[in-house]
Every structure is written in C-alpha cells, then in structure tokens.
Design an enzyme around this catalytic site. Structure first.
Site, PDB file in Angstrom:
ATOM      1  N   ASN A 112       0.823  -1.223   0.000  1.00 19.41           N
ATOM      2  CA  ASN A 112       0.000   0.000   0.000  1.00 19.41           C
ATOM      3  C   ASN A 112       0.853   1.266   0.000  1.00 19.41           C
ATOM      4  O   ASN A 112       0.584   2.208  -0.740  1.00 19.41           O
ATOM      5  CB  ASN A 112      -0.951   0.008   1.204  1.00 19.41           C
ATOM      6  CG  ASN A 112      -1.931  -1.153   1.175  1.00 19.41           C
ATOM      7  OD1 ASN A 112      -1.952  -1.911   0.205  1.00 19.41           O
ATOM      8  ND2 ASN A 112      -2.721  -1.312   2.217  1.00 19.41           N
ATOM      9  N   THR A 157     -16.004  37.622 -31.477  1.00 15.09           N
ATOM     10  CA  THR A 157     -16.721  37.113 -30.308  1.00 15.09           C
ATOM     11  C   THR A 157     -17.947  36.426 -30.874  1.00 15.09           C
ATOM     12  O   THR A 157     -18.483  36.862 -31.905  1.00 15.09           O
ATOM     13  CB  THR A 157     -17.135  38.224 -29.306  1.00 15.09           C
ATOM     14  OG1 THR A 157     -18.177  39.005 -29.889  1.00 15.09           O
ATOM     15  CG2 THR A 157     -15.966  39.128 -28.924  1.00 15.09           C
ATOM     16  N   HIS A 158     -18.366  35.326 -30.258  1.00 14.03           N
ATOM     17  CA  HIS A 158     -19.463  34.489 -30.768  1.00 14.03           C
ATOM     18  C   HIS A 158     -19.152  34.004 -32.194  1.00 14.03           C
ATOM     19  O   HIS A 158     -20.067  33.751 -32.965  1.00 14.03           O
ATOM     20  CB  HIS A 158     -20.797  35.236 -30.795  1.00 14.03           C
ATOM     21  CG  HIS A 158     -21.135  35.957 -29.534  1.00 14.03           C
ATOM     22  ND1 HIS A 158     -21.934  35.428 -28.558  1.00 14.03           N
ATOM     23  CD2 HIS A 158     -20.749  37.177 -29.064  1.00 14.03           C
ATOM     24  CE1 HIS A 158     -22.052  36.279 -27.550  1.00 14.03           C
ATOM     25  NE2 HIS A 158     -21.326  37.356 -27.827  1.00 14.03           N
ATOM     26  N   SER A 280      -7.295  12.239 -47.918  1.00 11.99           N
ATOM     27  CA  SER A 280      -8.525  11.453 -47.807  1.00 11.99           C
ATOM     28  C   SER A 280      -8.356  10.166 -48.603  1.00 11.99           C
ATOM     29  O   SER A 280      -7.678  10.151 -49.635  1.00 11.99           O
ATOM     30  CB  SER A 280      -9.686  12.275 -48.364  1.00 11.99           C
ATOM     31  OG  SER A 280     -10.740  11.426 -48.767  1.00 11.99           O
ATOM     32  N   ASN A 288      -6.505  17.065 -44.819  1.00 12.68           N
ATOM     33  CA  ASN A 288      -7.310  17.178 -43.601  1.00 12.68           C
ATOM     34  C   ASN A 288      -6.449  17.498 -42.371  1.00 12.68           C
ATOM     35  O   ASN A 288      -5.349  16.960 -42.231  1.00 12.68           O
ATOM     36  CB  ASN A 288      -8.055  15.862 -43.353  1.00 12.68           C
ATOM     37  CG  ASN A 288      -9.024  15.552 -44.481  1.00 12.68           C
ATOM     38  OD1 ASN A 288      -9.656  16.462 -45.016  1.00 12.68           O
ATOM     39  ND2 ASN A 288      -9.113  14.292 -44.858  1.00 12.68           N
ATOM     40  N   LYS A 327      -5.213   3.667 -11.302  1.00  9.85           N
ATOM     41  CA  LYS A 327      -3.966   3.589 -12.070  1.00  9.85           C
ATOM     42  C   LYS A 327      -4.161   3.731 -13.589  1.00  9.85           C
ATOM     43  O   LYS A 327      -3.448   4.524 -14.227  1.00  9.85           O
ATOM     44  CB  LYS A 327      -3.233   2.293 -11.724  1.00  9.85           C
ATOM     45  CG  LYS A 327      -1.741   2.396 -11.840  1.00  9.85           C
ATOM     46  CD  LYS A 327      -1.047   1.075 -11.583  1.00  9.85           C
ATOM     47  CE  LYS A 327      -1.077   0.671 -10.120  1.00  9.85           C
ATOM     48  NZ  LYS A 327      -0.472  -0.662  -9.904  1.00  9.85           N
TER      49      LYS A 327
HETATM   50  N1  ARG Z   1      -1.910  -3.364  -7.248  1.00  6.13           N
HETATM   51  C1  ARG Z   1      -2.298  -2.878  -5.974  1.00  6.13           C
HETATM   52  C2  ARG Z   1      -2.812  -1.426  -6.098  1.00  6.13           C
HETATM   53  O1  ARG Z   1      -2.541  -0.803  -7.075  1.00  6.13           O
HETATM   54  C3  ARG Z   1      -1.135  -2.898  -5.067  1.00  6.13           C
HETATM   55  C4  ARG Z   1      -1.500  -2.809  -3.644  1.00  6.13           C
HETATM   56  C5  ARG Z   1      -2.086  -4.110  -3.180  1.00  6.13           C
HETATM   57  N2  ARG Z   1      -2.417  -4.022  -1.813  1.00  6.13           N
HETATM   58  C6  ARG Z   1      -3.282  -4.861  -1.207  1.00  6.13           C
HETATM   59  N3  ARG Z   1      -3.489  -4.676   0.039  1.00  6.13           N
HETATM   60  N4  ARG Z   1      -3.861  -5.812  -1.872  1.00  6.13           N
HETATM   61  O2  ARG Z   1      -3.489  -0.963  -5.241  1.00  6.13           O
END
Ligand code: ARG
Length: 430
Positions: A112, A157-158, A280, A288, A327
């Site tokens: 974590n 403008t507009h 095109s 284009n 992510k």
């Molecule tokens: N891939 C996990 C994430 O992006 C990594 C952390 C995993 N932690 C856990 N307690 N399962 O969060």
C-alpha cells in the site's frame, strides 16, 4: 501467474477471480517500475541505517536492484502476467537472486505505501516533464507573437467579426495560457511531493523507521505524516494531477480548434504544414487537419480519465483494492497529455500564416467600437456615442487596422502586448 507474495498453505483464490483482480495492473506497473525500484532501494537503505537489515544485506539488495534496473532498461526483464504486480516482480527477483536477503526487503513496508510512493514519484516526474513541454509550447507561441506582433487579423466574439485584432495578440494568448497551465502543474507537483514510505498498510509499524532519511534520498520535499491520511491521498492526488493536465489540454484544444477552423477555405487564415495533415482515402482534393483534430480529441480522453478518477474516489478510510482502479486513468492521462503537448511547439512553429487573408477579413464595421470609444474619450457619454456610431455603421469611413492596433494601448492589448512580461513568466517556469 503463480507464487503470490501473500500465499498461505491451504488457501487458494480462484484463477478467474485472480485474473480479474490483476486486470492490466502488471502492465500498467511498467510505467511505475523504475520509481518502485528507486523507492525499494531507498527503503532498504533506510532499514540498514536503523539496523533492521545488515550492511551486507543492504549492499546485496541495492546491487540486485541496480542489476534489475539495467535489465529493465535493456529489455532483459519483462513485467507481464507471470507476476501479480510490479511489487511482486521486484521481490521475486530479489529472492531468486539473493535468497533470504531478498525475503527481508519488505520489512516495515506494505504494497500500500509502496504503490503510493511509486505513484507519487511517477506523477512528480510526469508533471516536471509537462512543465518543460508547456514552457516550450509557450516559447513557440511567444516567438510567433513577436514576429507578427502588429500583423492584423479579425478579432471574433461568438465567432462573429468584432474588432481588429492581431496575430501578436492571438499567439500571445497561447503563450500566457500555456504558462498559466504550467504554473498549475508546478504547484500540483509541489503539493503532492511528500513521502508516504514507512506508513506501511496505513497504520505505521512497530519499528522506528528512518522515514526522514528515505524522504530525503527520494527527493521528496516533506513527509505525509499520518499513515491513514497517506492512504486517503490515493485517488485524491491523481484527481488533482489529471485535473492540472486537463487544464493544459484545454489550451491545446483551443489551439487545435482555432487551427482547424482557420485552415478551412472559408477562413483561409492559416495553412497547416503538410507534415501535420493527411489525405482522404476517397477524395483526391483533400488535405485534412487530422493532427489538430486528434489534439482536440486528446482533451476529451484526459477529461474522461478525470471523470473515471472522480468515480473511483468514494471510499471509507483505509486501503481498498478499488484504489487500483485509479492507475489506468492516471497512466492514460499522463501518456496522452505528454504526447499531445509534445507536438504543440512543432504545430505552432510549422503553421503558415496567411497574413493577406487575415487582413482582408477586417471590414469597416469592425472599426465601430474604436469610433464609439474615441467619441466617448472626447467627452460624449459612452451610451450616446454607442448609439450614434451604431446608427451610422454604413458611413464609418476607411479601415486602418494598423492604426486601430496601435491605439489599443490598454495593458496587454494589441498596442501594448507586454510580450517581455509574458516572456519573463515563461522563463521563470520550473
Ligand atoms: N496493485 C495494488 C494497487 O494498485 C497494489 C497494492 C495491493 N495491496 C493490497 N493490500 N492488496 O493498489
């Protein structure tokens, strides 16, 4: 995938469920990998400084991490579905190479805080790159503004003809907007530049870890103090990072819009370079402005990532695996923004300006505002001047855009573009 870090005898998670949970995580971790490696080395050194790892274990771990970095850079180590995530890949490499010493590296750390550290380093790096690209983009716009400071073009403008304006004003607007977005990115970078390492799973550990030393080694400006707050920052920071990127992409979108509009035959104010347009497949006569259009579209992608992140951050305190969902959106936004903004200086520099067409699009009625302001400056109430000019639009007389531009001396306007001041702000970006 096999050999999970957390595997215990007698328990087994369903393979299909595992695949769903891993998703594309390990592939996305390719973006974070170098940062995870750096953070892992810093963590190991920190453990060594406090005597939780022997000097020789630290030395072996750090050189195995160096070796892994080298392999990674040269394509000799591949992060794929053999691993649950980048974190597991690092630990299995260390354990394979070093045996027991590798198994010791995770003391006082959780995935974590590991993912938090790697993500923050990644975001800090990405924002730093973006600031440089925005600075270049602002520089390119400023150069065109200087070269064409007093070349007239219509101001709208507009999308209706309004007053005479200049290429200088138009281009300087992008210089300042890019600069402003770069400042926001820089502030955001400083805001999230705090070390979460040593907060472990979100509750700290029963070891006096050298959190400050690890922070300094990784170049973080400060510590996230409270471990639960560190966890709570996941997602929150991503929203801000992608929000700052989206602001920059809005500038890109406006530029792309202007270029696609002004390159139509109807306007004919600019001609995009052949290297930035495509043909095109059916209409032989076409060129284009696909690049401008896809730059505009990239803003939508980044905005979509922002919305995705906003949906992901609705959780109680503590780590939740939902956070992994942040992510893909972060990585996609970073890639899209850096790719798009990287193209902007070339697009600005390579676009041909058709000054004659711009000048010809200024008609006599566009002098009306100047005339009303002149009358008012001579003592007439502005509302009366406005009415008088409005009622005699047909007899406004000759058009002298150059004179109109010279007379527009309110700070920042065509007669006083303050390009040096904008340039100084651009130069101060870091
Ligand atoms: N891939 C996990 C994430 O992006 C990594 C952390 C995993 N932690 C856990 N307690 N399962 O969060």
């Amino acid at each position: 995938m096999s050999g999970y870090l957390w595997e215990k005898t007698g328990t087994a998670t369903d393979e299909g469920a595992m695949r769903f949970m891993a998703g594309e995580d390990v592939v996305l971790d390719r973006e974070l990998f170098v940062f995870d490696l750096r953070a892992t080395a810093a963590h190991a050194r920190g453990l060594g400084r406090r005597g939780f790892l022997s000097a020789s274990d630290v030395g072996r771990i750090v050189s195995a991490l160096d070796e892994l970095s080298g392999l990674w850079a040269g394509g000799g180590f591949v992060l794929d579905g053999r691993y649950e995530d980048g974190h597991s890949a690092i630990e299995s490499f260390l354990t394979e190479r070093l045996g027991d010493a590798g198994k010791r590296v995770h003391l006082g750390r959780s995935r974590n805080d590991q993912v938090l550290a790697a993500t923050r380093l990644y975001a800090v790096d990405a924002l730093g790159r973006l600031v440089l690209l925005l600075r270049e983009s602002a520089g390119a716009a400023l150069e065109r503004a200087r070269d064409h400071a007093m070349d007239p073009m219509p101001g709208y403008t507009h999308l209706q003809r309004a007053v005479p304006s200049s290429v200088g004003l138009w281009m300087a607007s992008f210089a300042e907007s890019f600069c402003e977005s770069a400042e926001l990115c820089s502030l955001t970078r400083g805001w999230l530049n705090a070390s979460p390492l040593g907060t472990a799973a979100g509750y700290g550990v029963n070891l006096d870890l050298d959190r400050g030393g690890v922070r300094d080694e990784l170049g973080f400006g400060r510590l996230t103090i409270n471990p639960m707050a560190a966890q709570a920052g996941r997602g929150k920071h991503e929203v801000q990072v992608v929000g700052a990127m989206w602001q920059a992409m809005q500038d890109v979108r406006r530029l792309a819009w202007d270029l696609s509009l002004f390159s139509t035959d109807e306007f004919g104010f600019v001609r995009m370079a052949d290297t930035a347009t495509t043909g095109s497949s059916i209409m032989p006569n076409k060129r284009n402005p696909d690049l401008a259009e896809l730059l505009r579209g990239a803003c939508a992608t980044v905005g979509g990532c922002l919305a995705e992140l906003q949906q992901a951050v609705s959780l109680p305190s503590g780590y939740h695996r939902d956070l992994q969902v942040t992510k893909p959106a972060l990585v996609r936004a970073v890639r899209t923004t850096l790719d798009a903004v990287g193209l902007v200086p070339g697009v600005i520099g390579g676009t041909e300006l058709r000054l004659g067409r711009m000048r010809a699009a200024i008609d006599a009625s566009m002098m009306a505002t100047d005339r009303a302001v002149e009358l008012a400056a001579g003592g007439m109430a502005f509302r009366d001047a406005y009415r008088e000019v409005g009622e005699s639009l047909g007899s406004l007389g000759g058009i002298d855009p150059a004179e109109s531009l010279r007379a527009r001396v309110s700070a920042g306007a065509c007669g006083d573009l303050m390009l040096d001041e904008i340039g100084a702000r651009v130069a101060a970006l870091c």
